[in-house]
Write an enzyme that holds these catalytic residues in place. Structure first.
Site, PDB file in Angstrom:
ATOM      1  N   SER A 262       0.829  -1.193   0.000  1.00 18.38           N
ATOM      2  CA  SER A 262       0.000   0.000   0.000  1.00 18.38           C
ATOM      3  C   SER A 262       0.877   1.262   0.000  1.00 18.38           C
ATOM      4  CB  SER A 262      -0.967  -0.039   1.182  1.00 18.38           C
ATOM      5  OG  SER A 262      -1.939   0.974   1.091  1.00 18.38           O
ATOM      6  N   ASP A 368     -10.463  -2.882  -4.903  1.00 14.05           N
ATOM      7  CA  ASP A 368      -9.776  -2.153  -3.831  1.00 14.05           C
ATOM      8  C   ASP A 368     -10.636  -0.965  -3.417  1.00 14.05           C
ATOM      9  OD1 ASP A 368      -7.990  -0.658  -2.253  1.00 14.05           O
ATOM     10  OD2 ASP A 368      -6.266  -1.344  -3.427  1.00 14.05           O
ATOM     11  N   HIS A 403      -8.285  -4.619  -1.013  1.00 14.36           N
ATOM     12  CA  HIS A 403      -6.996  -4.038  -0.646  1.00 14.36           C
ATOM     13  C   HIS A 403      -6.206  -4.915   0.322  1.00 14.36           C
ATOM     14  CE1 HIS A 403      -4.362  -0.485  -0.293  1.00 14.36           C
ATOM     15  NE2 HIS A 403      -4.264  -0.750   1.006  1.00 14.36           N
TER      16      HIS A 403
END
Length: 450
Positions: A262, A368, A403
Site C-alpha cells: 500500500s 480495492d 486491498h
C-alpha cells in the site's frame, strides 16, 4: 485389538492421520476404514493435498476443517463431495457439491473457515478476522457420512520456520531483522508496511523461512527516531535501511530488494528511483503517485507523505470529502482528486519509476476500496512502457479482490472490512489474490536478486 489410552489426541491424530476412526477405536471391518491423509505440518504458505480414501462410491461425505484463533474462538469450514468410482475424494481436483467454497481448490477448507458461532446467512460483523496463535495453529480435518465422523486427521500450520533468527535493527532504525536458518549468504529485502503504521513482522518471518533475509522497517508511528504520523517521512530513512541490510553477513549483495504494501509500496518505488543499491522492487496495491500524508486521526496531513533532501515531495492533495461513519471506504479521498488533477499536477506527483534501474513487480486489486490500486499500477506500467524500461516489469491485477492482501491460506472471511475501514473483495477472491501474489513475489525476488 486394543490400542490402549491416547493421552494426547492432537499428537496422536498427527501421527496416525491416515487411519480412519474405526481403526482408532480398534474396531474390525470387512474392508479398509475410511481415511483422510495430508501432511502432518507445513508452512502456512504451503498448499497441501487432502485425500480421503476407502469411501463408498457415490455416497456423499462432508469434509469439515476447524481451528482455533488466538482469542480461542473456533473457526470452521465444510464441503460436501461425492466420492469417485474408486471411493476416493481428492480435494484439489474436486469442486464441492456444497460448502463454504464453490470450486476445485486444494486450500479451500483452510481459507474459507469462518467463526462457528456466526450465522452462515449473514455478513460477519466488522472487525471479525482470524488471527492465528503465535508460531503455529492446528487444523483438524473430519470426514462425516450420514452425520457420523468416519475419519479424522490433524495438520499444523507453521507461521514460520522456528529456526529463523530474529533481532532488532538498531542504528536509529525501527524494526527487526529476520535471517533464514543456516550460515550461507542469501538474498535480502527491506519490507515496508502500509498506513497502519506497524511493521509486518509475520511477513518478515515467513520470507526468512523461504530463504530471504528480511528487514521489516517501521517508518512512522513511533515517536523518536521516526515521524509519529504519515507525513514527510524522509526517503533517506529507507536508503539507510538498505545500506544497513547490506552490512549483515547473511545478506548477499551487491543489491537488495524493496517490498512494500500500500503506502509502503509507493515508498518502495520512490526509494528505488533514487538508489543504485536496490536490485528488485515489489509493490502490493501501491500508487506510483505521491499523495498527501495522513495526520492524527488519519485525516489529511496538509503536506506530502514523503520528504526528500529536507523538502516535501510534490504530491496530490486528498479530496475534501466526508467518507461517512465507519467502517467506510477511503476511495472518495482519491478517485475525485485523481480525476480532477491536471496533467501538470499528475506529472509533478508521479514517481520517476523509470529511474529505478531494477526489475519491478506490482500487484493490484480490482475491488480495492482503499484507493484505486489497479489504475495506479496501470499508470506505472504506462510510464515504464514510454521510457522503454530496460528491466523486467510486470503488473498482476486480481479481479474481485480487495486491498487487504495477507499471507496465503489464512481464513479470509471478515477481511473485507474492519471497524474503521472498508477494504473490499470477496473471501474467495481475496484468498486467490493473496496466494498468487505471495507465490509470484517469492519467485520474482529469487530471480531478480541472484
Amino acid at each position: 485389538m486394543d490400542v490402549g489410552p491416547v493421552p494426547d489426541r492432537r499428537a496422536y491424530l498427527r501421527a496416525v492421520g491416515s487411519l480412519g476412526l474405526a481403526s482408532l477405536a480398534g474396531c474390525a471391518a470387512d474392508g479398509p476404514d475410511p481415511a483422510v491423509t495430508l501432511p502432518s505440518s507445513a508452512l502456512t504458505d504451503g498448499p497441501v493435498r487432502i485425500v480421503v480414501e476407502n469411501l463408498d462410491p457415490g455416497a456423499p461425505v462432508t469434509l469439515r476443517a476447524s481451528a482455533r484463533a488466538r482469542d480461542g474462538e473456533e473457526w470452521a469450514s465444510h464441503a460436501a463431495f461425492e466420492p469417485n468410482a474408486d471411493g476416493v475424494v481428492a480435494v484439489p481436483a474436486r469442486a464441492p457439491l456444497d460448502g463454504t467454497y464453490d470450486r476445485a481448490d486444494a486450500m479451500g477448507p483452510f481459507w474459507s473457515m469462518r467463526p462457528t458461532d456466526a450465522p452462515a446467512d449473514r455478513p460477519l460483523s466488522p472487525g471479525t478476522r482470524f488471527t492465528p496463535p503465535q508460531g503455529a495453529y492446528d487444523v483438524t480435518l473430519a470426514v462425516e457420512r450420514d452425520g457420523e465422523t468416519v475419519a479424522e486427521a490433524m495438520t499444523t500450520r507453521l507461521l514460520s520456520d522456528p529456526d529463523v533468527e530474529s533481532r532488532p535493527i538498531g542504528d536509529g532504525l525501527v524494526g527487526r531483522f529476520f535471517a533464514p536458518p543456516g550460515d550461507d549468504p542469501v538474498p535480502g529485502v527491506v519490507h515496508l508496511h502500509g498506513a497502519g503504521g506497524r511493521a509486518h513482522l509475520a511477513t518478515g518471518r515467513l520470507l526468512a523461512s523461504r530463504g530471504i533475509a528480511t528487514l521489516t522497517l517501521r517508518y512512522f508511528g513511533d515517536p523518536g527516531p521516526i515521524p509519529n504520523t504519515l507525513a514527510e517521512v524522509p526517503v533517506e530513512y529507507v536508503e539507510r535501511a538498505v545500506s544497513r541490510l547490506l552490512e549483515y553477513d547473511r545478506v548477499a549483495g551487491p543489491a537488495v530488494g524493496l517490498f512494500g504494501f500500500s503506502r509502503g509500496g509507493s515508498l518502495a518505488l520512490l526509494a528505488a528511483s533514487r538508489s543504485d543499491a536496490v536490485g528488485a522492487v515489489v509493490g502490493w496495491v501501491p500508487s506510483g503517485l505521491v499523495w498527501e500524508g495522513l495526520g492524527y486521526g488519519r485525516g489529511p496531513a496538509g503536506t506530502s507523505a514523503w520528504s526528500a533532501d529536507g523538502d516535501p515531495v510534490p504530491y496530490l492533495e486528498l479530496a475534501e470529502v466526508d467518507p461517512g461513519p465507519p467502517p467506510a471506504p477511503a476511495l472518495p479521498y482519491y478517485e475525485p482528486a485523481l480525476n480532477d488533477a491536471t496533467e501538470a499536477e499528475l506529472d509533478a506527483a508521479a514517481i520517476a519509476v523509470e529511474d529505478a534501474g531494477a526489475p519491478v513487480y506490482l500487484v493490484s486489486a480490482a475491488d480495492d476500496r482503499r484507493w484505486p490500486s489497479t489504475a495506479f499500477c496501470d499508470r506505472v506500467m504506462s510510464r515504464l512502457d514510454a521510457a522503454d524500461y530496460a528491466h523486467e516489469y510486470r503488473h498482476d491485477g486480481h479481479p474481485g479482490a480487495g486491498h487487504y492482501l495477507r499471507l496465503p491460506y489464512l481464513p479470509t472471511p471478515g477481511i473485507s472490512r474492519d471497524r474503521y475501514n472498508v477494504y473490499g473483495g470477496t473471501p474467495a477472491a481475496n484468498a486467490r489474490a493473496s496466494a498468487s501474489a505471495w507465490s509470484e513475489t517469492l519467485a520474482f525476488l529469487r530471480t531478480a536478486l541472484v
